[in-house]
Design a protein around this motif. Sequence first.
Motif, mmCIF file in Angstrom:
data_model
loop_
_atom_site.group_PDB
_atom_site.id
_atom_site.type_symbol
_atom_site.label_atom_id
_atom_site.label_comp_id
_atom_site.label_asym_id
_atom_site.label_seq_id
_atom_site.Cartn_x
_atom_site.Cartn_y
_atom_site.Cartn_z
ATOM 1 N N LEU A 119 0.825 -1.202 0.000
ATOM 2 C CA LEU A 119 0.000 0.000 0.000
ATOM 3 C C LEU A 119 0.864 1.259 0.000
ATOM 4 C CD1 LEU A 119 -2.885 0.984 0.067
ATOM 5 C CD2 LEU A 119 -2.717 1.112 2.542
ATOM 6 N N LEU A 120 1.930 1.232 0.825
ATOM 7 C CA LEU A 120 2.805 2.405 0.905
ATOM 8 C C LEU A 120 3.458 2.672 -0.443
ATOM 9 C CD1 LEU A 120 4.789 2.367 4.238
ATOM 10 C CD2 LEU A 120 3.128 3.998 3.412
ATOM 11 N N ALA A 121 3.976 1.603 -1.054
ATOM 12 C CA ALA A 121 4.643 1.776 -2.343
ATOM 13 C C ALA A 121 3.660 2.307 -3.377
ATOM 14 C CB ALA A 121 5.232 0.447 -2.801
ATOM 15 N N THR A 122 2.432 1.782 -3.355
ATOM 16 C CA THR A 122 1.431 2.251 -4.314
ATOM 17 C C THR A 122 1.110 3.711 -4.086
ATOM 18 O OG1 THR A 122 0.509 0.052 -4.221
ATOM 19 C CG2 THR A 122 -0.825 1.744 -5.248
ATOM 20 N N MET A 123 0.955 4.068 -2.807
ATOM 21 C CA MET A 123 0.667 5.479 -2.511
ATOM 22 C C MET A 123 1.796 6.368 -3.007
ATOM 23 S SD MET A 123 -1.031 5.366 1.232
ATOM 24 C CE MET A 123 -0.595 7.019 1.657
ATOM 25 N N GLY A 124 3.030 5.914 -2.798
ATOM 26 C CA GLY A 124 4.175 6.678 -3.277
ATOM 27 C C GLY A 124 4.103 6.884 -4.776
ATOM 28 N N THR A 125 3.838 5.800 -5.509
ATOM 29 C CA THR A 125 3.777 5.911 -6.966
ATOM 30 C C THR A 125 2.667 6.854 -7.396
ATOM 31 O OG1 THR A 125 4.390 3.596 -6.968
ATOM 32 C CG2 THR A 125 3.739 4.545 -9.056
ATOM 33 N N VAL A 126 1.495 6.705 -6.757
ATOM 34 C CA VAL A 126 0.360 7.538 -7.164
ATOM 35 C C VAL A 126 0.647 9.010 -6.871
ATOM 36 C CG1 VAL A 126 -2.030 8.054 -6.606
ATOM 37 C CG2 VAL A 126 -1.348 5.716 -7.003
ATOM 38 N N LEU A 127 1.329 9.272 -5.748
ATOM 39 C CA LEU A 127 1.646 10.666 -5.429
ATOM 40 C C LEU A 127 2.648 11.238 -6.424
ATOM 41 C CD1 LEU A 127 1.772 10.727 -1.567
ATOM 42 C CD2 LEU A 127 0.408 12.170 -3.031
ATOM 43 N N VAL A 128 3.668 10.461 -6.758
ATOM 44 C CA VAL A 128 4.646 10.942 -7.742
ATOM 45 C C VAL A 128 3.951 11.218 -9.062
ATOM 46 C CG1 VAL A 128 6.656 10.278 -9.084
ATOM 47 C CG2 VAL A 128 6.588 9.795 -6.663
ATOM 48 N N LEU A 129 3.079 10.298 -9.438
ATOM 49 C CA LEU A 129 2.343 10.440 -10.692
ATOM 50 C C LEU A 129 1.482 11.708 -10.678
ATOM 51 C CD1 LEU A 129 2.295 8.668 -13.110
ATOM 52 C CD2 LEU A 129 0.356 7.460 -12.181
ATOM 53 N N SER A 130 0.794 11.932 -9.546
ATOM 54 C CA SER A 130 -0.064 13.117 -9.475
ATOM 55 C C SER A 130 0.762 14.387 -9.574
ATOM 56 C CB SER A 130 -0.849 13.119 -8.161
ATOM 57 O OG SER A 130 -1.541 11.924 -8.018
ATOM 58 N N GLY A 131 1.921 14.391 -8.910
ATOM 59 C CA GLY A 131 2.798 15.552 -9.005
ATOM 60 C C GLY A 131 3.203 15.812 -10.441
ATOM 61 N N MET A 132 3.537 14.730 -11.154
ATOM 62 C CA MET A 132 3.945 14.912 -12.548
ATOM 63 C C MET A 132 2.785 15.411 -13.397
ATOM 64 S SD MET A 132 6.262 11.676 -13.368
ATOM 65 C CE MET A 132 7.832 11.419 -12.615
ATOM 66 N N PHE A 133 1.583 14.898 -13.136
ATOM 67 C CA PHE A 133 0.430 15.352 -13.915
ATOM 68 C C PHE A 133 0.143 16.820 -13.656
ATOM 69 C CE2 PHE A 133 -1.235 10.820 -14.231
ATOM 70 C CZ PHE A 133 -0.711 10.690 -15.493
ATOM 71 N N PHE A 134 0.374 17.241 -12.421
ATOM 72 C CA PHE A 134 0.222 18.659 -12.108
ATOM 73 C C PHE A 134 1.122 19.481 -13.009
ATOM 74 C CE2 PHE A 134 -1.963 19.327 -7.941
ATOM 75 C CZ PHE A 134 -2.555 20.497 -8.303
ATOM 76 N N LYS A 135 2.384 19.051 -13.101
ATOM 77 C CA LYS A 135 3.332 19.822 -13.903
ATOM 78 C C LYS A 135 3.021 19.680 -15.387
ATOM 79 C CE LYS A 135 6.345 20.831 -10.525
ATOM 80 N NZ LYS A 135 7.139 21.998 -10.255
ATOM 81 N N LEU A 136 2.495 18.521 -15.779
ATOM 82 C CA LEU A 136 2.135 18.337 -17.185
ATOM 83 C C LEU A 136 0.804 19.001 -17.500
ATOM 84 C CD1 LEU A 136 2.869 14.609 -18.088
ATOM 85 C CD2 LEU A 136 3.743 16.586 -19.247
ATOM 86 N N SER A 137 0.080 19.424 -16.449
ATOM 87 C CA SER A 137 -1.243 20.022 -16.581
ATOM 88 C C SER A 137 -2.201 19.109 -17.319
ATOM 89 C CB SER A 137 -1.193 21.381 -17.253
ATOM 90 O OG SER A 137 -1.012 21.237 -18.622
ATOM 91 N N ALA A 138 -2.253 17.838 -16.894
ATOM 92 C CA ALA A 138 -3.276 16.948 -17.423
ATOM 93 C C ALA A 138 -4.539 17.134 -16.585
ATOM 94 C CB ALA A 138 -2.791 15.502 -17.342
ATOM 95 N N VAL A 139 -5.705 16.959 -17.232
ATOM 96 C CA VAL A 139 -6.960 17.057 -16.479
ATOM 97 C C VAL A 139 -6.960 15.931 -15.451
ATOM 98 C CG1 VAL A 139 -9.464 16.998 -16.685
ATOM 99 C CG2 VAL A 139 -8.093 17.971 -18.514
ATOM 100 N N PRO A 140 -7.349 16.083 -14.218
ATOM 101 C CA PRO A 140 -7.930 17.226 -13.522
ATOM 102 C C PRO A 140 -6.927 18.148 -12.829
ATOM 103 C CG PRO A 140 -8.080 15.274 -12.156
ATOM 104 C CD PRO A 140 -7.323 14.897 -13.395
ATOM 105 N N PHE A 141 -5.681 18.168 -13.272
ATOM 106 C CA PHE A 141 -4.685 19.038 -12.634
ATOM 107 C C PHE A 141 -4.329 20.200 -13.561
ATOM 108 C CE2 PHE A 141 -3.814 14.578 -11.518
ATOM 109 C CZ PHE A 141 -4.105 14.608 -10.174
ATOM 110 N N HIS A 142 -5.243 20.615 -14.433
ATOM 111 C CA HIS A 142 -4.887 21.474 -15.555
ATOM 112 C C HIS A 142 -5.215 22.937 -15.329
ATOM 113 C CE1 HIS A 142 -9.132 20.809 -15.735
ATOM 114 N NE2 HIS A 142 -9.260 21.838 -16.536
ATOM 115 N N LEU A 143 -5.767 23.272 -14.137
ATOM 116 C CA LEU A 143 -6.429 24.579 -14.014
ATOM 117 C C LEU A 143 -5.521 25.758 -14.298
ATOM 118 C CD1 LEU A 143 -8.459 23.548 -10.946
ATOM 119 C CD2 LEU A 143 -9.354 24.161 -13.173
#
Lengths: 170, 482
Positions: free
Chosen positions: B196-220
């Motif tokens: 679970l911890l490893a998965t959470m880590g991956t998902v958080l890293v991924l979300s951070g990258m999507f923020f920077k890539l401005s993919a929806v829903p991090f595109h605002l």
Amino acid sequence: MSIPLAIYGLVAVCAAAMVITRTIAVHALVYMVATLLALACVFDTLGAPFAAALEVIVYAGAIMVLFVFVVMMVNLGRPDQEREKSWLTVGTWIVPALLALILLCTLLFGASHVTADPMPMAAGGPIGPQAVGLRLYGPYLLTVELSSFLLLAGLVSAFHIGRRIGERQE
Amino acid sequence: MMSFSFLPNAVLVLCVGALVQMLGVAIGRNVARDAVIGLLVLVASLVAVSMPTVLYMAGSVALFAPDVWASYSAVLIILSAIAIHIMSWRNAVVSDATVGSEYYLLLTLATLGGVSMTGAVHDVSFFLGLETLSLPLLGLIAFRNGRIDAGEAAMKYIVLSGVASAMLLFGFALTYLETGSLRFIAPNTGDMPEPLLATMGTVLVLSGMFFKLSAVPFHLWLADVLEGTSIPVAALVAVLSKIALFAAMVRYFASVNLYMSGPATNEVIAVAILSMVGGNLLALVQTDLRRMLAGSSIAHIGYLLVAFLSPGPLSFASSAFYLAAYSVSTLGIFALMAGIMPQGTDIRDWHGMFRRRPMAAAAMSIMLLSLAGIPPAVGFFAKFYIAAAGMAGGRLGLLLILVMSSVIGLYYYLRVIRIMLMPAPVERPEREVTSPWFGNGALIAVLACVTLLFGVFPGTLVDLGRNLIVMPSPPPGSSGQP
């Protein structure tokens, strides 16, 4: 999970929540100092006394003082002596001071009860300045060099933005 | 086992170049000279990519991967930076003698950050690269003097960029807690004591990258930032930082089997679908060309994610091809905007452009057709290539959405061409059209030719992409250090 660590964490979270909910910058800064002290205690408990010392000296010490200076300087020239006095009444500094006191008591308690059951420290025991320095200037030398360019980038950006605003006010 | 690390040549050249530019500013401000130095630095780093590495360090942590994927993305980033450099020249904001020199210094530093991200195999080197890209961008976004929306854009960018960085760091910390290593690689959740911890880590890293890539829903933030800043910087945000982040994301997941359904894969699928649909819908209703391009850029990130999600030999090749196609076309539009009508970003200002500036309107149409994916422009083949990768990877549902959202995209790209064909309405005064300076004109011509040539003869670029191998960061045994 040890009890001192839990207390430090709790203090850090409470103080951080106060930082972002204050409406007056100086009040937020006082709570910020308490947060940073709590974080330093957490680092120390985890076996990184050097990081804890840096946290106190650099962040709680130098950077916070700088912030306070800036807040004072920005309002220069306005008749706000009374307002500044009202900023630091007993009611505003007593809570952060209490939080810091809790930290101190816990720290003293922890220091006097060094037991056979050690904290969840890093494998090699406490990480001192020497270990950090050897790592930074050994295997991680290239990252130190690269981070100097990161700092340069931040510096130029901040300088540029700051100067623009300054010139507009003329 | 003796471990060693090296610094990619391009990074080295860009570091030295930044120092030279600092020295230049220290001696005396001269925008023209600093622009030339900046261009030379970028060209030198482009040359250096193909040279053998010079800076090795024994006994060091492995920070960069010496693979073709890193070189390919580095070349793409540096070429984009050169294009942005050319279109910035004679920009009213940049030519300001008191601040112009910093512009080129910040451009070099942003390129440095992007290039070091593409090769990073260590969390620290990735994060340093990312921040070295983000902080100069902050200064560049706020570069328009006296414009309140530039300050607003910079504020939005720095706050959301800070949130994304915090998420990334939290993800790295969780991964480190689980695996005990700082390798820049998604942990294999199968054989962990605490998956679970490893998965959470991956998902958080991924979300951070999507923020920077401005993919929806991090595109605002993207549309506001592109609208608030000057046109060359908007191109920098829309092209250069996206190439760098996408290249790093591909490397992060190089060892993960994306066929397997898991939280990380599901997040990527959801974000891909949302980006394709959301980006196109966002672009559909815009009247400002830059906001429309922001929506289009979000949608193209979604298309790229489809290629990313289709493991197989075509995956890297098609994403590499698509990155190049997207960069060329988007840079072309921004170069045209910067050259022809720096102030006229409203779509209605482009009325009757075919009559007023036939060459520019033709070039603009080629770029728009390429983004829409219509032959003979390169965008058609790029989208086709992604569809082939998706078919090979069995991602039929995603492809269906790709096709449907492309149809939406068709509408707003073609609308711009239609407006350029129509005569200007009488009641609205025509905005003055300037001629681009020689370099920018040449840049536009080159980009238009490249768009057409690679669209008709995609073979060279396909062969290049087929040889791309993404090396995951080396296992801990060979690096010797955590």
